[in-house]
Design an enzyme around this catalytic site. Structure first.
Site, mmCIF file in Angstrom:
data_model
loop_
_atom_site.group_PDB
_atom_site.id
_atom_site.type_symbol
_atom_site.label_atom_id
_atom_site.label_comp_id
_atom_site.label_asym_id
_atom_site.label_seq_id
_atom_site.Cartn_x
_atom_site.Cartn_y
_atom_site.Cartn_z
ATOM 1 N N TYR A 35 3.315 -0.646 -2.089
ATOM 2 C CA TYR A 35 2.560 -0.203 -3.263
ATOM 3 C C TYR A 35 2.489 1.305 -3.340
ATOM 4 C CZ TYR A 35 -1.606 1.029 -0.505
ATOM 5 O OH TYR A 35 -2.474 1.631 0.361
ATOM 6 N N ARG A 54 8.450 8.341 -2.655
ATOM 7 C CA ARG A 54 7.888 7.618 -1.503
ATOM 8 C C ARG A 54 7.968 6.115 -1.736
ATOM 9 N NH1 ARG A 54 1.762 8.744 0.284
ATOM 10 N NH2 ARG A 54 1.358 7.601 -1.650
ATOM 11 N N ARG A 100 8.091 -20.929 1.613
ATOM 12 C CA ARG A 100 7.604 -20.121 2.725
ATOM 13 C C ARG A 100 8.507 -20.230 3.955
ATOM 14 N NH1 ARG A 100 4.621 -20.454 7.325
ATOM 15 N NH2 ARG A 100 3.239 -18.700 7.763
ATOM 16 N N HIS A 102 9.548 -17.379 7.325
ATOM 17 C CA HIS A 102 9.282 -16.022 7.810
ATOM 18 C C HIS A 102 10.429 -15.082 7.453
ATOM 19 C CE1 HIS A 102 6.007 -17.896 9.913
ATOM 20 N NE2 HIS A 102 5.569 -16.693 10.268
ATOM 21 N N LYS A 149 4.283 2.359 3.028
ATOM 22 C CA LYS A 149 3.047 2.060 2.296
ATOM 23 C C LYS A 149 3.010 0.577 1.943
ATOM 24 C CE LYS A 149 0.006 4.364 -1.046
ATOM 25 N NZ LYS A 149 -1.163 4.332 -0.188
ATOM 26 N N GLU A 182 -5.317 9.517 10.997
ATOM 27 C CA GLU A 182 -5.628 9.709 9.574
ATOM 28 C C GLU A 182 -6.859 8.879 9.258
ATOM 29 O OE1 GLU A 182 -2.488 8.253 6.966
ATOM 30 O OE2 GLU A 182 -2.060 6.578 8.288
ATOM 31 N N LEU A 206 0.776 7.747 7.190
ATOM 32 C CA LEU A 206 1.444 7.748 5.888
ATOM 33 C C LEU A 206 1.787 9.190 5.515
ATOM 34 C CD1 LEU A 206 2.016 5.806 3.404
ATOM 35 C CD2 LEU A 206 0.028 6.918 2.385
HETATM 36 N N1 PDD Z 1 -4.305 5.612 -0.069
HETATM 37 N N2 PDD Z 1 -3.309 7.541 4.517
HETATM 38 C C1 PDD Z 1 -3.465 6.269 4.122
HETATM 39 C C2 PDD Z 1 -3.515 5.199 5.152
HETATM 40 C C3 PDD Z 1 -3.565 5.961 2.751
HETATM 41 O O1 PDD Z 1 -3.687 4.691 2.361
HETATM 42 C C4 PDD Z 1 -3.536 7.014 1.799
HETATM 43 C C5 PDD Z 1 -3.597 6.753 0.323
HETATM 44 C C6 PDD Z 1 -3.397 8.328 2.265
HETATM 45 C C7 PDD Z 1 -3.308 9.497 1.323
HETATM 46 O O2 PDD Z 1 -2.064 9.483 0.667
HETATM 47 P P1 PDD Z 1 -1.880 10.095 -0.791
HETATM 48 O O3 PDD Z 1 -2.239 11.530 -0.698
HETATM 49 O O4 PDD Z 1 -0.438 9.887 -1.072
HETATM 50 O O5 PDD Z 1 -2.797 9.345 -1.724
HETATM 51 C C8 PDD Z 1 -3.261 8.561 3.626
HETATM 52 C C9 PDD Z 1 -4.276 5.176 -1.440
HETATM 53 C C10 PDD Z 1 -4.875 6.157 -2.382
HETATM 54 C C11 PDD Z 1 -4.871 3.789 -1.545
HETATM 55 O O6 PDD Z 1 -4.551 2.981 -0.674
HETATM 56 O O7 PDD Z 1 -5.615 3.505 -2.487
#
Ligand code: PDD
Length: 289
Positions: A35, A54, A100, A102, A149, A182, A206
């Protein structure tokens, strides 16, 4: 969030509440999808190219074949129909609906592609932007490819819930060596002796789009930035601590686990970057007009 955001579900524009997915969707069964979240300022997607690059990378890393260019067209069309001025664009692609197994399904399974536009009814993070937020620390229990992501966000959700129950805005995820990786949905930066510190890019975090922008803004403000991790026990030595993210933008953190960061007030470097961020948004909007 507005009452019923406008969605584009597999190419069809509809109210989000009317979008339906099979229980055999692999995102639903396995978390087999990726996503993106983009910020909309004054009706314009912010840092669109960076987010979509990304997204392409995430799709590529898990071998989902999806035409991102087509999604961009749908995204812009849905945004324009929605009329949203301030809000978020959510994009999710799963490997699709299949019996389904894996292993990935063989042949011809079309990805399920969702876009929706969420309008803000109020500024997310509201007063914390000014006064600073608080955080807790929790063990980082996620998988070893946090650079993708993926929609597998259970460990992030559990951490965010712990933070909410503690009355905090974020949970900082700490690895087995004490390193602050993070936040549950944000990137983390410290400031020590006039220099900004943040974890180097690796599979443990991320590659935040806002992180990338703030790195450039620090450079243009003449503030030294080192891609160097700090540990949880080093937080007491920091002059400032802040988060970045698509919704968080640049958010000061003033307490962690109940202990003040420095004097417990947002610091000058964070303030400078918040201003630089706002200026950058204004500048990008003036270029799209
Ligand atoms: N989250 N780290 C993680 C684990 C994240 O899920 C996000 C973003 C960030 C910041 O990334 P960015 O600057 O690209 O938004 C760092 C989004 C906003 C979400 O899951 O809603």
């Amino acid at each position: 969030m507005s009452d019923d955001p406008l969605a584009n579900w597999n190419g069809v524009v509809m109210p989000l509440s009317e979008a339906r997915v099979s229980v055999l969707d692999r995102g639903f069964l396995f978390g087999d999808g990726v996503y993106e979240v983009l910020r909309i300022y004054s009706g314009q997607p912010f840092l669109e190219a960076e987010h979509l690059d990304r997204f392409r990378r995430s799709l590529d890393k898990i071998s989902i074949d999806c035409d991102v260019q087509r999604l961009i067209g749908r995204m812009r069309e849905t945004l324009s129909h929605s009329g949203v001025q301030e809000g978020l664009i959510y994009i999710q692609v799963t490997r699709g609906t299949a019996p389904r197994t894996h292993r990935f399904p063989t042949g011809g399974t079309a990805p399920n592609e969702l876009i929706y536009i969420e309008g803000f009814t109020e500024e997310p993070y509201g007063m914390f932007r000014d006064s600073g937020g608080t955080a807790i620390t929790v063990p980082d229990m996620r998988w070893k490819r946090c650079d993708i992501k993926s929609v597998n966000l259970l460990a992030n959700c559990m951490a965010a819930q712990q933070a909410a129950e503690a009355g905090c805005v974020e949970a900082l995820l700490i690895d087995e060596n004490g390193i602050v990786n993070e936040g549950s949905h944000t990137s983390v930066f410290g400031v020590r002796d006039g220099a900004i510190l943040t974890s180097p890019l690796s599979p443990a975090i991320l590659p935040g789009i806002t992180r990338g922008l703030v790195t450039k803004l620090a450079d243009s403000c003449g503030i030294p930035l080192r891609e160097q991790s700090f540990t949880v026990s080093e937080i007491v030595e920091l002059d400032e601590l802040f988060l970045t993210g698509t919704t968080a933008e640049v958010l000061p953190l003033v307490r962690v686990d109940g202990t003040s960061v420095n004097d417990g007030l947002p610091g000058p470097v964070t303030r400078q970057l918040q201003q630089a961020y706002q200026d950058f948004v204004a500048e990008s909007l003036s270029q799209t007009r």
